[in-house]
Design an enzyme around this catalytic site. Sequence first.
Site, PDB file in Angstrom:
ATOM      1  N   TRP A 117       2.448  -4.590 -11.253  1.00 19.81           N
ATOM      2  CA  TRP A 117       3.354  -3.726 -10.494  1.00 19.81           C
ATOM      3  C   TRP A 117       4.710  -4.381 -10.309  1.00 19.81           C
ATOM      4  O   TRP A 117       5.746  -3.713 -10.408  1.00 19.81           O
ATOM      5  CB  TRP A 117       2.729  -3.319  -9.160  1.00 19.81           C
ATOM      6  CG  TRP A 117       1.456  -2.542  -9.347  1.00 19.81           C
ATOM      7  CD1 TRP A 117       0.193  -2.926  -8.999  1.00 19.81           C
ATOM      8  CD2 TRP A 117       1.317  -1.250  -9.971  1.00 19.81           C
ATOM      9  NE1 TRP A 117      -0.708  -1.948  -9.364  1.00 19.81           N
ATOM     10  CE2 TRP A 117      -0.047  -0.921  -9.957  1.00 19.81           C
ATOM     11  CE3 TRP A 117       2.220  -0.349 -10.551  1.00 19.81           C
ATOM     12  CZ2 TRP A 117      -0.543   0.268 -10.493  1.00 19.81           C
ATOM     13  CZ3 TRP A 117       1.728   0.850 -11.083  1.00 19.81           C
ATOM     14  CH2 TRP A 117       0.371   1.142 -11.045  1.00 19.81           C
TER      15      TRP A 117
ATOM     16  N   LYS B 154      -3.542   4.171  -1.431  1.00 21.68           N
ATOM     17  CA  LYS B 154      -4.411   2.991  -1.379  1.00 21.68           C
ATOM     18  C   LYS B 154      -4.969   2.836   0.034  1.00 21.68           C
ATOM     19  O   LYS B 154      -6.170   2.873   0.232  1.00 21.68           O
ATOM     20  CB  LYS B 154      -3.643   1.724  -1.782  1.00 21.68           C
ATOM     21  CG  LYS B 154      -2.876   1.821  -3.098  1.00 21.68           C
ATOM     22  CD  LYS B 154      -3.772   1.791  -4.314  1.00 21.68           C
ATOM     23  CE  LYS B 154      -3.096   2.227  -5.601  1.00 21.68           C
ATOM     24  NZ  LYS B 154      -1.929   1.506  -6.018  1.00 21.68           N
TER      25      LYS B 154
ATOM     26  N   ASP C 132       6.819  -4.279  -1.924  1.00 19.70           N
ATOM     27  CA  ASP C 132       5.839  -3.263  -2.314  1.00 19.70           C
ATOM     28  C   ASP C 132       4.532  -3.612  -1.600  1.00 19.70           C
ATOM     29  O   ASP C 132       3.834  -4.540  -2.001  1.00 19.70           O
ATOM     30  CB  ASP C 132       5.669  -3.281  -3.841  1.00 19.70           C
ATOM     31  CG  ASP C 132       4.624  -2.290  -4.330  1.00 19.70           C
ATOM     32  OD1 ASP C 132       3.982  -1.613  -3.496  1.00 19.70           O
ATOM     33  OD2 ASP C 132       4.458  -2.180  -5.566  1.00 19.70           O
TER      34      ASP C 132
HETATM   35  C1  LIG Z   1      -0.915   1.649  -7.086  1.00 24.95           C
HETATM   36  C2  LIG Z   1       0.262   0.772  -6.938  1.00 24.95           C
HETATM   37  C3  LIG Z   1       1.544   1.172  -7.350  1.00 24.95           C
HETATM   38  C4  LIG Z   1       1.802   2.501  -8.027  1.00 24.95           C
HETATM   39  O1  LIG Z   1       1.736   3.518  -7.103  1.00 24.95           O
HETATM   40  P1  LIG Z   1       2.096   5.057  -7.488  1.00 24.95           P
HETATM   41  O2  LIG Z   1       2.134   5.689  -6.136  1.00 24.95           O
HETATM   42  O3  LIG Z   1       1.000   5.532  -8.383  1.00 24.95           O
HETATM   43  O4  LIG Z   1       3.421   5.059  -8.159  1.00 24.95           O
HETATM   44  C5  LIG Z   1       2.591   0.306  -7.145  1.00 24.95           C
HETATM   45  N1  LIG Z   1       2.412  -0.887  -6.562  1.00 24.95           N
HETATM   46  C6  LIG Z   1       1.207  -1.312  -6.155  1.00 24.95           C
HETATM   47  C7  LIG Z   1       1.065  -2.652  -5.506  1.00 24.95           C
HETATM   48  C8  LIG Z   1       0.088  -0.496  -6.332  1.00 24.95           C
HETATM   49  O5  LIG Z   1      -1.118  -0.920  -5.929  1.00 24.95           O
END
Ligand SMILES: *Cc1c(COP(=O)(O)O)cnc(C)c1O
Length: 361
Positions: A103, A196, A172
Amino acid sequence: MGKRMHNFNAGPAALPLPVLEEIQSELLDYKGSGMSILEVSHRSKWFDEVINEAVERTKRLLGLGDDFEVLFIQGGASLQFCMIPMNLGIPGKPVEYINTGTWSTKAIKEAQVQGKNVAVIASSEDKNFSYIPREFTVNPDAAYLHFTSNNTIKGTQWTQFPDAGEVPLICDMSSDIMSRPFDPRPFGLIYAGAQKNIGPAGTALVIIRKDMLERVPEDIPTMLKYTTFSGKNSMFNTPACFVIYTISLVMKWLEETIGGLDKMEAINREKGSLLYGCIDDSDFYQGTAATDSRSLMNVTFRLPDEDLEKQFVAEALEEGLGGLKGHRSVGGCRASIYNATGIDGVSALVDFMQEFEIKNG
Ligand SMILES: *Cc1c(COP(=O)(O)O)cnc(C)c1O
């Protein structure tokens, strides 16, 4: 109703059962409106209360002062990879990133395609992203330092966040937001795809410090500007109403049922020590993350060979333990044990793992 699965999916992932039950109980008539929350206007008093409650509960849980705004922006965490450099880069200054996995790599690429002056100041790619880098120097002139607090695919997590001095941190937190308390003050922006740890798919939660909004350039498209969302309480256009409603219920569950993020962290630590304890006590299961970098949210491990891994995932599913296959890019096994996965679920998994080892070890 059939038996509910112990859900170890990485995302979309388990939601707390009381939240699902509350959605079910008020689905047909939301608070006397005679409509479901799926059907009311986003300009109605009902939805106004929902979004305000989601914002207020988020602020209380994270201890955010009035210098932060809480926004809901569609496009997931992935759109934030693009919006961050577009809005918060400063001409002539570098944007800095720490690369800890898939990511982070994607976030870096989105800054690079915009022609930003990107500096990757640390990376754990040399060891297949199995650890969190500790040695790096932040340029005091950088516009921001971006990092990923929990690496969903590789199963690593920052325990102590990087110290960037006066440079705003951007994080993030898709896969560990609301799993533990932290000091929000060094952060210019925090974002998380909802699916998540805080809700269903369809929106990102974006927490932005108000001074960062002054950086937003005029000459970018309306829907890609943070100021478009901050000026209109995330309702410049129709927001992801049902997702935001579910998030507000998850936040209520965190506050009222769990009792806040200190309590949530204690539960998550207990779950982590149960599962990592099982892995460490065995020669059959091998954790893939460096011990000091292990994630309390995504536990990644391998079995002696791929056939056994396939058999493990399949037999677990028969026992009502779902979602244990590792990400397709890395293989192996992964148990995602987000907030909504209780100690009972982790105990059931550990029991299964011990029995599987006795039969096949
Ligand atoms: C799942 C995830 C993403 C991507 O998320 P989307 O909402 O599908 O764009 C980005 N960063 C992390 C750490 C993730 O676990």
